[in-house]
Design a protein around this motif. Structure first.
Motif, PDB file in Angstrom:
ATOM      1  N   GLY A 146       0.815  -1.208   0.000  1.00  0.00           N
ATOM      2  CA  GLY A 146       0.000   0.000   0.000  1.00  0.00           C
ATOM      3  C   GLY A 146       0.849   1.259   0.000  1.00  0.00           C
ATOM      4  N   ILE A 147       1.922   1.276   0.777  1.00  0.00           N
ATOM      5  CA  ILE A 147       2.829   2.438   0.810  1.00  0.00           C
ATOM      6  C   ILE A 147       3.427   2.673  -0.573  1.00  0.00           C
ATOM      7  CG2 ILE A 147       5.012   3.301   1.742  1.00  0.00           C
ATOM      8  CD1 ILE A 147       4.378   1.636   4.283  1.00  0.00           C
ATOM      9  N   ARG A 148       3.913   1.622  -1.187  1.00  0.00           N
ATOM     10  CA  ARG A 148       4.552   1.747  -2.504  1.00  0.00           C
ATOM     11  C   ARG A 148       3.558   2.225  -3.559  1.00  0.00           C
ATOM     12  NH1 ARG A 148       7.613  -4.079  -1.851  1.00  0.00           N
ATOM     13  NH2 ARG A 148       9.553  -3.305  -0.910  1.00  0.00           N
ATOM     14  N   ALA A 149       2.347   1.665  -3.516  1.00  0.00           N
ATOM     15  CA  ALA A 149       1.353   2.021  -4.531  1.00  0.00           C
ATOM     16  C   ALA A 149       0.882   3.466  -4.368  1.00  0.00           C
ATOM     17  CB  ALA A 149       0.169   1.060  -4.460  1.00  0.00           C
ATOM     18  N   LYS A 150       0.599   3.877  -3.144  1.00  0.00           N
ATOM     19  CA  LYS A 150       0.040   5.211  -2.912  1.00  0.00           C
ATOM     20  C   LYS A 150       1.054   6.317  -3.152  1.00  0.00           C
ATOM     21  CE  LYS A 150      -3.495   3.617   0.325  1.00  0.00           C
ATOM     22  NZ  LYS A 150      -3.986   3.627   1.715  1.00  0.00           N
ATOM     23  N   THR A 151       2.329   6.036  -2.857  1.00  0.00           N
ATOM     24  CA  THR A 151       3.363   7.049  -3.108  1.00  0.00           C
ATOM     25  C   THR A 151       3.889   6.992  -4.531  1.00  0.00           C
ATOM     26  OG1 THR A 151       5.136   5.560  -2.347  1.00  0.00           O
ATOM     27  CG2 THR A 151       4.116   7.026  -0.696  1.00  0.00           C
ATOM     28  N   ALA A 152       3.596   5.898  -5.248  1.00  0.00           N
ATOM     29  CA  ALA A 152       4.132   5.675  -6.594  1.00  0.00           C
ATOM     30  C   ALA A 152       5.663   5.702  -6.581  1.00  0.00           C
ATOM     31  CB  ALA A 152       3.594   6.703  -7.590  1.00  0.00           C
ATOM     32  N   ARG A 153       6.231   5.267  -5.470  1.00  0.00           N
ATOM     33  CA  ARG A 153       7.683   5.178  -5.319  1.00  0.00           C
ATOM     34  C   ARG A 153       7.994   3.775  -4.815  1.00  0.00           C
ATOM     35  NH1 ARG A 153       6.778   9.068  -7.691  1.00  0.00           N
ATOM     36  NH2 ARG A 153       7.611  11.199  -7.460  1.00  0.00           N
ATOM     37  N   ALA A 154       8.183   2.857  -5.764  1.00  0.00           N
ATOM     38  CA  ALA A 154       8.381   1.451  -5.402  1.00  0.00           C
ATOM     39  C   ALA A 154       9.612   1.266  -4.528  1.00  0.00           C
ATOM     40  CB  ALA A 154       8.501   0.601  -6.664  1.00  0.00           C
ATOM     41  N   GLY A 155      10.609   2.142  -4.682  1.00  0.00           N
ATOM     42  CA  GLY A 155      11.834   2.002  -3.905  1.00  0.00           C
ATOM     43  C   GLY A 155      11.802   2.661  -2.549  1.00  0.00           C
ATOM     44  N   LEU A 156      10.661   3.256  -2.174  1.00  0.00           N
ATOM     45  CA  LEU A 156      10.582   3.935  -0.881  1.00  0.00           C
ATOM     46  C   LEU A 156      10.776   2.958   0.271  1.00  0.00           C
ATOM     47  CD1 LEU A 156      10.063   6.480   0.780  1.00  0.00           C
ATOM     48  CD2 LEU A 156       7.607   6.028   0.594  1.00  0.00           C
ATOM     49  N   VAL A 157      10.223   1.758   0.133  1.00  0.00           N
ATOM     50  CA  VAL A 157      10.450   0.700   1.116  1.00  0.00           C
ATOM     51  C   VAL A 157      11.242  -0.401   0.424  1.00  0.00           C
ATOM     52  CG1 VAL A 157       9.409  -0.988   2.658  1.00  0.00           C
ATOM     53  CG2 VAL A 157       8.322   1.246   2.349  1.00  0.00           C
ATOM     54  N   ARG A 158      12.453  -0.600   0.870  1.00  0.00           N
ATOM     55  CA  ARG A 158      13.354  -1.573   0.251  1.00  0.00           C
ATOM     56  C   ARG A 158      13.236  -2.914   0.957  1.00  0.00           C
ATOM     57  NH1 ARG A 158      19.811  -1.705   1.041  1.00  0.00           N
ATOM     58  NH2 ARG A 158      20.314  -3.382  -0.422  1.00  0.00           N
ATOM     59  N   THR A 159      13.021  -3.973   0.184  1.00  0.00           N
ATOM     60  CA  THR A 159      12.942  -5.319   0.746  1.00  0.00           C
ATOM     61  C   THR A 159      14.331  -5.903   0.904  1.00  0.00           C
ATOM     62  OG1 THR A 159      10.788  -5.717  -0.293  1.00  0.00           O
ATOM     63  CG2 THR A 159      12.043  -7.648   0.402  1.00  0.00           C
ATOM     64  N   ILE A 160      14.631  -6.362   2.107  1.00  0.00           N
ATOM     65  CA  ILE A 160      15.871  -7.100   2.363  1.00  0.00           C
ATOM     66  C   ILE A 160      15.476  -8.567   2.411  1.00  0.00           C
ATOM     67  CG2 ILE A 160      17.859  -7.368   3.871  1.00  0.00           C
ATOM     68  CD1 ILE A 160      17.531  -4.557   2.597  1.00  0.00           C
ATOM     69  N   ARG A 161      15.727  -9.243   1.319  1.00  0.00           N
ATOM     70  CA  ARG A 161      15.178 -10.583   1.124  1.00  0.00           C
ATOM     71  C   ARG A 161      15.551 -11.521   2.280  1.00  0.00           C
ATOM     72  NH1 ARG A 161      12.871 -12.731  -3.108  1.00  0.00           N
ATOM     73  NH2 ARG A 161      13.522 -10.975  -4.421  1.00  0.00           N
ATOM     74  N   GLY A 162      14.535 -12.204   2.775  1.00  0.00           N
ATOM     75  CA  GLY A 162      14.746 -13.165   3.839  1.00  0.00           C
ATOM     76  C   GLY A 162      14.907 -12.552   5.215  1.00  0.00           C
ATOM     77  N   TYR A 163      14.785 -11.209   5.314  1.00  0.00           N
ATOM     78  CA  TYR A 163      14.978 -10.588   6.618  1.00  0.00           C
ATOM     79  C   TYR A 163      13.901  -9.558   6.943  1.00  0.00           C
ATOM     80  CZ  TYR A 163      17.215  -8.410  10.631  1.00  0.00           C
ATOM     81  OH  TYR A 163      17.461  -7.924  11.882  1.00  0.00           O
ATOM     82  N   GLY A 164      13.827  -8.478   6.151  1.00  0.00           N
ATOM     83  CA  GLY A 164      12.874  -7.436   6.509  1.00  0.00           C
ATOM     84  C   GLY A 164      12.862  -6.279   5.531  1.00  0.00           C
ATOM     85  N   TYR A 165      12.806  -5.045   6.063  1.00  0.00           N
ATOM     86  CA  TYR A 165      12.658  -3.875   5.224  1.00  0.00           C
ATOM     87  C   TYR A 165      13.519  -2.719   5.722  1.00  0.00           C
ATOM     88  CZ  TYR A 165       8.468  -6.230   3.480  1.00  0.00           C
ATOM     89  OH  TYR A 165       7.598  -7.136   2.921  1.00  0.00           O
ATOM     90  N   GLN A 166      13.766  -1.774   4.796  1.00  0.00           N
ATOM     91  CA  GLN A 166      14.566  -0.596   5.086  1.00  0.00           C
ATOM     92  C   GLN A 166      13.994   0.561   4.290  1.00  0.00           C
ATOM     93  OE1 GLN A 166      18.469  -0.613   3.257  1.00  0.00           O
ATOM     94  NE2 GLN A 166      19.397   0.354   5.068  1.00  0.00           N
ATOM     95  N   LEU A 167      14.111   1.780   4.845  1.00  0.00           N
ATOM     96  CA  LEU A 167      13.705   2.960   4.071  1.00  0.00           C
ATOM     97  C   LEU A 167      14.636   3.095   2.882  1.00  0.00           C
ATOM     98  CD1 LEU A 167      11.709   5.423   4.169  1.00  0.00           C
ATOM     99  CD2 LEU A 167      13.638   6.732   5.067  1.00  0.00           C
ATOM    100  N   GLY A 168      14.071   3.223   1.686  1.00  0.00           N
ATOM    101  CA  GLY A 168      14.885   3.306   0.488  1.00  0.00           C
ATOM    102  C   GLY A 168      15.545   4.661   0.316  1.00  0.00           C
ATOM    103  N   ALA A 169      16.734   4.682  -0.227  1.00  0.00           N
ATOM    104  CA  ALA A 169      17.450   5.924  -0.518  1.00  0.00           C
ATOM    105  C   ALA A 169      17.120   6.327  -1.952  1.00  0.00           C
ATOM    106  CB  ALA A 169      18.952   5.734  -0.326  1.00  0.00           C
ATOM    107  N   LEU A 170      16.099   7.168  -2.126  1.00  0.00           N
ATOM    108  CA  LEU A 170      15.666   7.572  -3.463  1.00  0.00           C
ATOM    109  C   LEU A 170      16.563   8.690  -3.983  1.00  0.00           C
ATOM    110  CD1 LEU A 170      11.801   7.708  -2.864  1.00  0.00           C
ATOM    111  CD2 LEU A 170      13.182   5.778  -3.669  1.00  0.00           C
ATOM    112  N   ASP A 171      16.623   8.803  -5.285  1.00  0.00           N
ATOM    113  CA  ASP A 171      17.361   9.908  -5.894  1.00  0.00           C
ATOM    114  C   ASP A 171      16.662  11.214  -5.597  1.00  0.00           C
ATOM    115  OD1 ASP A 171      19.176   8.136  -6.968  1.00  0.00           O
ATOM    116  OD2 ASP A 171      18.065   7.914  -8.858  1.00  0.00           O
ATOM    117  N   GLY A 172      17.394  12.306  -5.608  1.00  0.00           N
ATOM    118  CA  GLY A 172      16.818  13.622  -5.353  1.00  0.00           C
ATOM    119  C   GLY A 172      15.816  14.009  -6.415  1.00  0.00           C
ATOM    120  N   PRO A 173      14.926  14.999  -6.082  1.00  0.00           N
ATOM    121  CA  PRO A 173      13.881  15.422  -7.021  1.00  0.00           C
ATOM    122  C   PRO A 173      14.487  16.059  -8.251  1.00  0.00           C
ATOM    123  CG  PRO A 173      13.979  16.876  -5.124  1.00  0.00           C
ATOM    124  CD  PRO A 173      14.890  15.745  -4.824  1.00  0.00           C
TER     125      PRO A 173
END
Length: 224
Positions: A197-224
């Protein structure tokens, strides 16, 4: 705490109202969606059945989320995965299927209430930015390229936890324990639904980064 109970079954409503009153809560019971919308702002917590006579409960949940962000648990006989996912996506903080043990429901109410209070107090005045996404932890708002994005309470709680320490990776168990109060929900899809839901509503798929087999991290997006 003042509870709004939206339940059209008299026996179930009586049992819930009695149990809640014994815990020191006051209860207003309503039967129809229109009544729920009328009294929502007076409540501190909502228990919502989905089988209502005048409007489907999921649609009522969506309407409620446009007028309030109160802690809300769906209490329903609908047990299909599709129904659970719809309820969570529409903004429910938890989803309990009938029949249930009263002690379990009361524990879930306490957990949702405790986590909601903690999340509202967290964050101080911090605003976290990554790329063109701004997360205001105090105001509980998110903007993308200056445009406000409306997240559910749970979606924001997940994002805020990741944003509080942007470089840290949070395990699934930690997120479930901190936000849901139960690390053993790790086998459920609740967390995945909210991340999607976060990824879809923000239209920023990289905002929440999946760490496979462990969890999640805030994604480091490029500047505007």
């Amino acid at each position: 705490m003042h509870m709004l109970l939206v339940e059209d079954d008299d026996r179930m409503a009586q049992a819930l109202a009695t149990a809640l009153a014994r815990r020191g809560h006051t209860v207003r019971r309503v039967v129809r969606a229109a009544e729920a919308l009328r009294h929502a702002r007076e409540a501190e917590f909502i228990l919502l059945d989905l089988g209502l006579p005048d409007l489907d409960g999921i649609e009522l949940l969506r309407k409620l989320r446009t007028v309030c962000s109160l802690p809300l648990i769906v209490v329903t006989a609908r047990s299909e995965e599709r129904d659970v996912l719809q309820g969570l996506r529409a903004g429910a903080d938890d989803y309990v299927v009938k029949p249930f043990r009263m002690a379990e429901l009361l524990a879930r109410i306490d957990t949702v209430r405790r986590r909601s209070s903690a999340s509202e107090q967290a964050g101080g005045q911090r605003q976290v930015r990554t790329g063109d996404v701004a997360i205001d932890l105090a105001a509980r708002t998110v903007t993308v390229d200056g445009t406000p994005v409306r997240l559910t309470r749970r979606e924001f709680d997940v994002l805020a936890l990741l944003a509080a320490q942007p470089g840290d990776v949070r395990s699934r168990e930690e997120i479930l324990d901190r936000i849901w109060g139960d690390a053993f929900l790790a086998s459920s899809r609740s967390l995945d639904v909210h991340v999607a839901g976060i990824r879809a509503k923000t239209a920023r798929a990289g905002l929440v980064r999946t760490i496979r087999g462990y969890g999640y991290q805030l994604g480091a997006l490029d500047g505007p």
